[in-house]
Design an enzyme around this catalytic site. Structure first.
Site, PDB file in Angstrom:
ATOM      1  N   GLU A 111      -3.238  -4.413  13.123  1.00 27.93           N
ATOM      2  CA  GLU A 111      -4.581  -4.954  12.906  1.00 27.93           C
ATOM      3  C   GLU A 111      -5.620  -4.177  13.710  1.00 27.93           C
ATOM      4  O   GLU A 111      -6.718  -3.922  13.232  1.00 27.93           O
ATOM      5  CB  GLU A 111      -4.630  -6.440  13.287  1.00 27.93           C
ATOM      6  CG  GLU A 111      -4.011  -7.353  12.253  1.00 27.93           C
ATOM      7  CD  GLU A 111      -4.632  -7.182  10.877  1.00 27.93           C
ATOM      8  OE1 GLU A 111      -5.853  -7.021  10.785  1.00 27.93           O
ATOM      9  OE2 GLU A 111      -3.873  -7.195   9.889  1.00 27.93           O
ATOM     10  N   CYS A 114     -10.795  -4.719  -6.965  1.00 28.33           N
ATOM     11  CA  CYS A 114     -12.225  -4.984  -6.777  1.00 28.33           C
ATOM     12  C   CYS A 114     -12.795  -3.928  -5.831  1.00 28.33           C
ATOM     13  O   CYS A 114     -13.267  -4.219  -4.737  1.00 28.33           O
ATOM     14  CB  CYS A 114     -12.428  -6.385  -6.207  1.00 28.33           C
ATOM     15  SG  CYS A 114     -14.140  -6.923  -6.279  1.00 28.33           S
ATOM     16  N   CYS A 162     -12.173  -5.316 -13.430  1.00 36.71           N
ATOM     17  CA  CYS A 162     -12.188  -6.773 -13.585  1.00 36.71           C
ATOM     18  C   CYS A 162     -11.144  -7.264 -14.585  1.00 36.71           C
ATOM     19  O   CYS A 162     -10.613  -8.373 -14.440  1.00 36.71           O
ATOM     20  CB  CYS A 162     -13.581  -7.233 -13.992  1.00 36.71           C
ATOM     21  SG  CYS A 162     -14.828  -6.784 -12.771  1.00 36.71           S
ATOM     22  N   CYS A 175      -7.983  -8.228 -12.836  1.00 31.07           N
ATOM     23  CA  CYS A 175      -8.160  -8.983 -11.582  1.00 31.07           C
ATOM     24  C   CYS A 175      -7.651 -10.423 -11.713  1.00 31.07           C
ATOM     25  O   CYS A 175      -8.030 -11.137 -12.641  1.00 31.07           O
ATOM     26  CB  CYS A 175      -9.635  -8.981 -11.199  1.00 31.07           C
ATOM     27  SG  CYS A 175      -9.949  -9.913  -9.693  1.00 31.07           S
ATOM     28  N   CYS A 204     -14.726 -15.658 -11.298  1.00 28.51           N
ATOM     29  CA  CYS A 204     -15.690 -14.702 -10.756  1.00 28.51           C
ATOM     30  C   CYS A 204     -17.003 -14.755 -11.534  1.00 28.51           C
ATOM     31  O   CYS A 204     -17.053 -14.389 -12.705  1.00 28.51           O
ATOM     32  CB  CYS A 204     -15.105 -13.289 -10.814  1.00 28.51           C
ATOM     33  SG  CYS A 204     -16.212 -12.085 -10.070  1.00 28.51           S
TER      34      CYS A 204
HETATM   35  S1  SF4 Z   1     -13.394 -10.082 -11.497  1.00 22.39           S
HETATM   36 FE1  SF4 Z   1     -14.748 -10.304  -9.753  1.00 22.39          FE
HETATM   37  S2  SF4 Z   1     -13.387 -10.237  -7.984  1.00 22.39           S
HETATM   38 FE2  SF4 Z   1     -12.270  -9.426  -9.736  1.00 22.39          FE
HETATM   39  S3  SF4 Z   1     -12.594  -7.216  -9.703  1.00 22.39           S
HETATM   40 FE3  SF4 Z   1     -14.162  -8.051 -10.986  1.00 22.39          FE
HETATM   41  S4  SF4 Z   1     -15.870  -8.405  -9.625  1.00 22.39           S
HETATM   42 FE4  SF4 Z   1     -14.079  -8.150  -8.346  1.00 22.39          FE
END
Ligand code: SF4
Length: 328
Positions: free
Chosen positions: A40, A194, A201, A204, A210
């Site tokens: 870390e 992201c 997206c 994701c 989102c």
């Molecule tokens: S959906 Fe939202 S959190 Fe996911 S990659 Fe796209 S902007 Fe980022």
């Protein structure tokens, strides 16, 4: 967010992590708090690849336990940190190991598991304390590094949120049953899905909640930074094939060895060339001169090999040494 929706998102994140997460990172496959804490600290301001390829394993080999770290001279710790930058991190690690060693006489030092005790130690801030608590002790607390911040901003269409607001959101989202995987997954999603400039997206696991996914690049607002350039004259004093160095006393790069910066070069000095190095808050530009001294002046002298092998020097001094070696 409703409980059922949150549970679904946690499942999505968990499934994504098991398939795409960097499960084999060495600090994720150990339960020993010390290497987790070390990782870390090393990963603050530094990329995973650099830490993995050059620093994490040699450091643990030389200081396999907190006790070994506490008993080592600071110079040895700085030598292992050489090139990683932000040397206060190394000094604080060393100081923490020494503080913990003094706490229970006769027993090996151990890291505490509560956030209150962790933040009381040198160099452990709000985020590092939570990261150690979540990863080493499986505490149900969120972490907040750059990748996670970006995700939270995009999820909630936040351009310039306060830290307080982000922490509040992070606490509402944490998977309390599985904080380890959740936090590791959030970092990996930020690093690989992201991303700052090219978010994917469609892949994701958070896309259904989102609200910023149509225009992710505008969240958060990116700060434009201009950094000043500092100019320095560096004088390499050479005597008997050895170069003069001193251990830095000021705040900047304190404890590292370095070549002498002077107001103006001596007339008898030979111009060798120039080196530059970018730090977070400024760029350093050095004009380097060589001064072959006829008599040994005060100070410590080292051959280039001795410098490379034994002294902890900064990146800019390493560049100066390389320039000298290329000229002689
Ligand atoms: S959906 Fe939202 S959190 Fe996911 S990659 Fe796209 S902007 Fe980022």
């Amino acid at each position: 967010m409703k409980t059922a929706q949150l549970r679904k998102i946690h499942n999505n994140i968990q499934t994504w992590y098991q398939t795409h997460g960097r499960l084999d990172l060495p600090w994720r496959t150990t339960e020993d708090p010390y290497p987790i804490y070390l990782s870390e600290v090393m990963l603050q301001q530094t990329q995973v690849r650099t830490v993995l390829e050059r620093y994490y394993f040699p450091f643990l080999k030389r200081f396999p336990t907190l006790k070994d770290l506490a008993e080592a001279p600071l110079d040895d710790v700085l030598k292992l940190w050489e090139g990683l930058g932000y040397y206060n991190r190394a000094k604080n690690l060393h100081k923490t190991a020494q503080i913990l060693s003094q706490q229970v006489q006769g027993l090996p030092p151990v890291l505490p598991s509560t956030i209150e005790e962790l933040v009381a130690l040198p160099g452990i801030g709000k985020n590092t304390a939570r990261a150690v608590a979540a990863f080493a002790f499986r505490r149900p607390v969120p972490i907040m590094e750059a990748n996670v911040k970006r995700i939270l901003c995009r999820l909630h269409q936040l351009k310039t949120p306060t830290d307080k607001a982000l922490w509040e959101i992070a606490y509402t989202m944490i998977d309390r049953e599985n904080p380890f995987d959740y936090n590791q997954a959030m970092m990996d999603i930020g690093a690989t899905v992201c991303t700052a400039t090219n978010p994917s997206c469609e892949y994701c696991p958070l896309q259904e909640i989102c609200t910023g996914k149509n225009t992710p690049l505008i969240y958060p607002t990116r700060k434009k930074r201009t950094v000043p350039t500092k100019e320095q004259y560096i004088m390499l004093t050479l005597y008997n094939d050895k170069l003069a160095l001193s251990q830095r006393k000021g705040k900047f790069l304190h404890g590292l060895w370095g070549f002498e910066a002077v107001e103006a070069p001596l007339c008898a000095a030979e111009y060798l060339g120039e080196v530059s190095h970018a730090y977070t808050h400024f760029k350093l530009h050095c004009k380097v001169y060589l001064y072959p001294a006829l008599d040994r002046e005060e100070g410590s002298y080292f051959s280039p090999q001795e410098i490379i092998k034994t002294l902890a020097i900064s990146k800019v001094d390493e560049k100066i040494l390389r320039l000298y070696l290329s000229c002689c």
